[in-house]
Design a protein around this motif. Structure first.
Motif, short mmCIF file in Angstrom:
data_model
loop_
_atom_site.label_atom_id
_atom_site.label_comp_id
_atom_site.label_asym_id
_atom_site.label_seq_id
_atom_site.Cartn_x
_atom_site.Cartn_y
_atom_site.Cartn_z
N GLU A 26 0.83 -1.21 0.00
CA GLU A 26 0.00 0.00 0.00
C GLU A 26 0.86 1.26 0.00
O GLU A 26 0.61 2.20 -0.76
N VAL A 27 1.90 1.29 0.84
CA VAL A 27 2.77 2.46 0.92
C VAL A 27 3.59 2.62 -0.36
O VAL A 27 3.66 3.72 -0.94
N SER A 29 3.03 1.55 -3.30
CA SER A 29 2.24 1.83 -4.51
C SER A 29 2.10 3.33 -4.77
O SER A 29 1.76 3.74 -5.88
N GLN A 30 2.36 4.15 -3.74
CA GLN A 30 2.26 5.60 -3.89
C GLN A 30 3.57 6.23 -4.38
O GLN A 30 3.61 7.44 -4.62
N VAL A 31 4.62 5.42 -4.52
CA VAL A 31 5.92 5.94 -4.93
C VAL A 31 6.02 5.94 -6.45
O VAL A 31 5.89 4.88 -7.08
N PRO A 32 6.25 7.09 -7.09
CA PRO A 32 6.36 7.13 -8.55
C PRO A 32 7.51 6.26 -9.05
O PRO A 32 8.57 6.18 -8.43
N GLU A 346 5.13 4.41 7.00
CA GLU A 346 5.80 5.26 6.02
C GLU A 346 7.30 5.33 6.27
O GLU A 346 8.12 5.19 5.34
#
Length: 372
Positions: A26-27, A29-32, A346
């Motif tokens: 989940e965390v 997946s937010q990283v470009p 995070e």
């Protein structure tokens, strides 16, 4: 970067490893520029988004766990996913498949040592079994480019065995789901408790290393005025009058509500690798009374609870009474602040990702010794 996690420790009723993997994906997946995939056992071969399953034998009485038997099947699936780095989350077939796939792809492979296999099995079947498994673990984990351990005690244990490429990688806590605001006064009414009753809680599987018998003996000593809520698969049905037992797997929102609505956590485990439920309790704003052993000794600081002599109901009862002679609410507030500072998912994943990038920057993966 494409990160692939593979493990057999993933089932509907599984605990810390599943929580870690879900939070991790989940965390990240937010990283470009980052892609994650998960390969785990299932009833059949299937793919849904980044979640892939391969058929594996369902373990009898195994709470939904499945055991892969054919390493080649898992190796080929990993190769087909074409990752830039692989993390293996168990010491069995999938770990060997991950090592093989990393050699074929020329990518680094990480082994996360979630469970202390020699100690757990040695406790059950004797020292000779423990020593044999220790040799097995050393033979396996020396082959990884990096080995992650969830606490310093476990990292030190691996280094003592001669596994040098070890890094401590703490887990994290979902600070939004586990929050003091989840407190619900109706829980005490549901349990039939008087307002002045001190409500203790433990949530987890009833496995040997959790020492549920110590909790029950502690409650007998505490007597009236204290009540323990036990929740999790396999919890005993014959318990003292001041104990409520809920024998089933509990959902995350139910767990968050119960933790925030209790006064303190009671934890007798002596083999905790991270003690995730204790950290979730602290995030929920309650202190921990626990055994001074394993990861609890590292991750429950002075002021956020009281740790006592392991496997001693009298010492645990004394610790409970000492906790409630002081400002329990203040201990809970400190516990929450401590988790916020040290154990957010995070920050945990930021450190892990940096470690991955360092491994990928190396020119060659760890070479498996030809004579091993």
């Amino acid at each position: 970067m494409h990160i692939v996690d593979v493990t057999m420790f993933y089932a509907p009723a599984s605990g810390g490893v599943r929580t870690y993997l879900q939070a991790k994906h989940e965390v990240l997946s937010q990283v470009p520029g980052l892609r994650t995939s998960l390969l785990v056992p299932g009833a059949e071969r299937d793919s849904l988004g980044n979640h892939h399953t391969l058929p594996a034998l369902r373990l009898p009485l195994g709470q939904g766990y499945r055991f892969p038997l054919r390493a080649r099947l898992w190796r080929d699936a990993l190769v087909a996913l074409a990752p830039d780095i692989i993390e293996a989350g168990d010491p069995y077939v999938t770990a060997w498949a991950a090592l093989d796939a990393s050699q074929r792809l020329g990518v680094p492979v990480v082994g996360f040592y979630h469970s202390d296999l020699p100690r757990l099995m040695g406790d059950r079947f004797g020292r000779q079994v423990g020593r044999r498994l220790e040799r097995y673990v050393v033979n396996l984990y020396r082959r990884f480019d990096s080995v992650l351990a969830p606490c310093q005690a476990m990292a030190d244990r691996l280094r003592d065995w001669g596994i040098d490429q070890v890094q401590v990688q703490p887990l994290g806590v979902d600070l939004q789901r586990f929050h003091p605001s989840r407190k619900d006064p109706a829980l005490r009414e549901e349990l039939g408790l008087a307002p002045e009753t001190r409500l203790l809680v433990f949530i987890g599987r009833n496995s040997r290393e959790k020492n549920i018998d110590i909790l029950l003996a502690t409650m007998k000593r505490l007597g009236n005025g204290y009540h323990l809520l036990l929740m999790g698969p396999g919890m005993p049905h014959r318990v003292p009058a001041n104990v409520t037992s809920v024998d089933r797997c509990c959902g995350i929102y139910e767990v968050a509500r119960v933790l925030a609505s209790s006064d303190a956590m009671l934890h007798a485990g002596t083999r905790e690798r991270f003690g995730l439920i204790a950290q979730e309790a602290m995030a929920s704003g309650i202190p921990v009374v626990g055994a001074k052993a394993g990861a609890l000794k590292e991750n429950v600081p002075l002021g956020a609870g009281i740790l006592c002599r392991p496997l001693d109901p009298e010492a645990m009862a004394d610790a409970c009474q000492s906790l409630f002679r002081n400002d329990v609410a203040a201990s809970g507030r400190y516990a929450r602040r401590y988790v916020e500072l040290h154990f957010s998912w995070e920050s945990a994943m930021k450190n892990l990702l940096e470690h991955y990038r360092q491994l990928c920057a190396r020119s060659e993966p760890h070479v498996i010794p030809q004579n091993a």
